[in-house]
Design a protein around this motif. Structure first.
Motif, PDB file in Angstrom:
ATOM      1  N   SER A 165      -1.956  -3.932   2.951  1.00 32.52           N
ATOM      2  CA  SER A 165      -2.551  -5.269   2.937  1.00 32.52           C
ATOM      3  C   SER A 165      -3.718  -5.268   3.901  1.00 32.52           C
ATOM      4  N   ALA A 166      -4.891  -5.649   3.416  1.00 34.65           N
ATOM      5  CA  ALA A 166      -6.064  -5.576   4.272  1.00 34.65           C
ATOM      6  C   ALA A 166      -7.279  -6.178   3.590  1.00 34.65           C
ATOM      7  N   TYR A 167      -8.337  -6.352   4.388  1.00 31.24           N
ATOM      8  CA  TYR A 167      -9.657  -6.586   3.839  1.00 31.24           C
ATOM      9  C   TYR A 167     -10.267  -5.208   3.635  1.00 31.24           C
ATOM     10  N   ASP A 168     -10.907  -4.984   2.477  1.00 33.26           N
ATOM     11  CA  ASP A 168     -11.526  -3.683   2.316  1.00 33.26           C
ATOM     12  C   ASP A 168     -12.873  -3.658   3.029  1.00 33.26           C
ATOM     13  N   SER A 169     -13.555  -2.517   2.944  1.00 35.84           N
ATOM     14  CA  SER A 169     -14.808  -2.341   3.701  1.00 35.84           C
ATOM     15  C   SER A 169     -15.895  -3.289   3.252  1.00 35.84           C
ATOM     16  N   ALA A 170     -15.784  -3.822   2.033  1.00 35.86           N
ATOM     17  CA  ALA A 170     -16.800  -4.757   1.530  1.00 35.86           C
ATOM     18  C   ALA A 170     -16.436  -6.207   1.829  1.00 35.86           C
ATOM     19  N   GLY A 171     -15.334  -6.415   2.540  1.00 32.74           N
ATOM     20  CA  GLY A 171     -14.938  -7.772   2.891  1.00 32.74           C
ATOM     21  C   GLY A 171     -14.126  -8.479   1.826  1.00 32.74           C
ATOM     22  N   GLN A 172     -13.694  -7.741   0.790  1.00 36.41           N
ATOM     23  CA  GLN A 172     -12.882  -8.336  -0.261  1.00 36.41           C
ATOM     24  C   GLN A 172     -11.442  -8.463   0.201  1.00 36.41           C
ATOM     25  N   ILE A 173     -10.818  -9.581  -0.109  1.00 35.20           N
ATOM     26  CA  ILE A 173      -9.451  -9.842   0.319  1.00 35.20           C
ATOM     27  C   ILE A 173      -8.485  -9.261  -0.695  1.00 35.20           C
ATOM     28  N   ARG A 174      -7.580  -8.383  -0.240  1.00 32.70           N
ATOM     29  CA  ARG A 174      -6.578  -7.806  -1.135  1.00 32.70           C
ATOM     30  C   ARG A 174      -5.326  -7.458  -0.336  1.00 32.70           C
ATOM     31  N   TYR A 175      -4.196  -7.777  -0.920  1.00 29.03           N
ATOM     32  CA  TYR A 175      -2.897  -7.527  -0.286  1.00 29.03           C
ATOM     33  C   TYR A 175      -1.966  -6.863  -1.290  1.00 29.03           C
ATOM     34  N   PHE A 176      -1.348  -5.744  -0.906  1.00 29.89           N
ATOM     35  CA  PHE A 176      -0.495  -5.012  -1.818  1.00 29.89           C
ATOM     36  C   PHE A 176       0.806  -4.572  -1.146  1.00 29.89           C
ATOM     37  N   ARG A 177       1.856  -4.480  -1.974  1.00 26.23           N
ATOM     38  CA  ARG A 177       3.150  -3.989  -1.536  1.00 26.23           C
ATOM     39  C   ARG A 177       3.248  -2.493  -1.837  1.00 26.23           C
ATOM     40  N   THR A 178       4.421  -1.933  -1.593  1.00 31.38           N
ATOM     41  CA  THR A 178       4.643  -0.511  -1.845  1.00 31.38           C
ATOM     42  C   THR A 178       4.560  -0.213  -3.339  1.00 31.38           C
ATOM     43  N   PRO A 179       3.699   0.710  -3.753  1.00 30.27           N
ATOM     44  CA  PRO A 179       3.589   1.040  -5.180  1.00 30.27           C
ATOM     45  C   PRO A 179       4.773   1.869  -5.661  1.00 30.27           C
ATOM     46  N   THR A 180       4.967   1.901  -6.965  1.00 30.15           N
ATOM     47  CA  THR A 180       6.026   2.715  -7.558  1.00 30.15           C
ATOM     48  C   THR A 180       5.610   4.169  -7.652  1.00 30.15           C
ATOM     49  N   LEU A 181       4.410   4.402  -8.171  1.00 30.76           N
ATOM     50  CA  LEU A 181       3.916   5.758  -8.392  1.00 30.76           C
ATOM     51  C   LEU A 181       2.624   5.986  -7.618  1.00 30.76           C
ATOM     52  N   PRO A 182       2.541   7.017  -6.814  1.00 31.44           N
ATOM     53  CA  PRO A 182       1.319   7.304  -6.051  1.00 31.44           C
ATOM     54  C   PRO A 182       0.296   8.053  -6.904  1.00 31.44           C
ATOM     55  N   LEU A 183      -0.061   7.460  -8.044  1.00 31.13           N
ATOM     56  CA  LEU A 183      -0.971   8.107  -8.981  1.00 31.13           C
ATOM     57  C   LEU A 183      -2.236   7.278  -9.159  1.00 31.13           C
ATOM     58  N   LYS A 184      -3.341   7.950  -9.371  1.00 26.85           N
ATOM     59  CA  LYS A 184      -4.604   7.263  -9.604  1.00 26.85           C
ATOM     60  C   LYS A 184      -4.719   6.840 -11.059  1.00 26.85           C
TER      61      LYS A 184
END
Length: 376
Positions: free
Chosen positions: A14-33
């Protein structure tokens, strides 16, 4: 942007990204792109104007996440404010996170922007699938009050939020919280699950079983039988969950094991747990072995060892397994004959009833049967 997003959401919780966009995420199921993103028609039962549900897939073809761009009014006291947010689900329908386009923000009464703590609070609230918000009507979020003046703003929440609701919402943004929570757990969630079920394969289920989230594991175990063809690799993986440390996972894993011709891959391993695990687990194991098409020799040997248990219910159930599979070999019948001198008359009688119907040639077993018959 979405492909870039999914690439970093597995790094940032959970964080603001480098461009200042607001985004919050929980633990993902799969660590895949994400390799491709597919668009599907979302259900129209939740009154959201945008009816597109996006599925993000890995290069293996595995769904790794879903998202939907939400554009809807949050209204109360005849005033509305536009909610613009993108909501994310993991493949099993679990809430994964949210983000807002650059420059967009969530706000409370009087248009006050959320603080960092309130964004985190919103994500925590949305992650609670058992929230009482599920049973509340929109009108119950705030108690009735007299008409408001034009100067009063709505957060929806110009009316005071009902006290019993404050524990389940972001204070000052009760209606926004309510709306987002019901989108997360509404018809779209069912669409997410349905799309994932269409993509299930033994390999995908194995990947889901590696999730760090317990609810994902439960979901995958529930879909390990009846949704995919059983494979030795999947069966062996299921056995690893049968360890007694988590009863729910253990119970689901045992139920998911295939009882067909390939069940020999797990029978002996499962039966070995009879002497070391709790009775609740022993009962699950024995009842599962009762349903296999053919009882493995090593599993049968372990079951015979289980006849030494002081637990009469377990011993009785093991005898039921032997009867189910018409077990009549001398090696197994000898420990059954030892039960004839049991202080538990029910067990002794059940052992006698089992053995007397068999055509046995072993002299020792015959002698014990005769002795028991004389004592009756």
């Amino acid at each position: 942007m979405i492909r870039l997003l999914i690439g970093i959401l597995f790094i940032l919780a959970s964080a603001y990204d480098s461009a200042g966009q607001i985004r919050y995420f929980r633990t993902p199921t799969l660590p895949l792109k994400t390799d491709t993103t597919l668009a599907f028609l979302a259900v129209a039962e939740d009154s959201i104007a945008n009816d597109t549900l996006f599925q993000m897939r890995s290069k293996e073809g595995f769904p790794v996440a879903y998202f939907r761009k939400i554009r809807t009014s949050v209204c109360f006291d005849n005033k509305c404010r536009l909610l613009k947010v993108t909501l994310f689900w993991n493949p099993t329908g679990r809430y994964l996170g949210y983000d807002l386009v650059k420059g967009e923000f969530l706000s409370k009464a009087e248009h006050k922007p959320f603080t960092l703590a309130e964004y985190e609070r919103m994500s925590d609230v949305l992650a609670d699938q058992f929230s009482p918000l599920a049973t509340l009507a929109y009108a119950e979020i705030a108690p009735p009050k007299k008409p408001i003046s034009k100067e009063e703003e709505v957060d929806g929440v110009s009316s005071a939020t009902a006290k019993n609701v404050l524990d389940y919402v972001v204070e000052g943004a009760a209606y926004t919280t309510y709306k987002m929570w019901h989108v997360v757990y509404g018809p779209t969630q069912a669409s997410v699950v349905a799309l994932t079920e269409k993509s299930l394969s033994p390999e995908y289920v194995l990947a889901l079983l590696e999730s760090p989230d317990g609810s994902d594991k439960i979901w995958a175990l529930n879909h390990s039988q009846g949704f995919v063809t059983s494979t030795p690799a999947l069966q062996q993986k299921l056995v690893t969950f049968i360890n007694g440390t988590n009863y729910n996972l253990t119970e689901r894993a045992i139920n998911a094991l295939d009882t067909g011709p390939n069940s020999a891959t797990w029978q002996a391993m499962l039966a070995d747990n009879l002497t070391t695990k709790s009775y609740a687990l022993q009962k699950l194991i024995v009842n599962k072995l009762k349903r296999v098409t053919s009882l493995d020799a090593q599993a049968k040997k372990s079951l015979a060892e289980g006849l030494k248990s002081p637990n009469s219910e377990l011993v009785s159930t093991i005898l039921d397994v032997f009867r189910q599979h018409n077990v009549a070999d001398t090696e197994t019948c000898r420990p059954i004959a030892d039960l004839l001198i049991s202080q538990n008359q029910f067990i002794a009688q059940k052992a006698f009833a089992y053995l007397e119907k068999l055509d046995l040639s072993d002299a020792d077993i015959k002698a014990k049967l005769a002795q028991y018959a004389q004592r009756k």
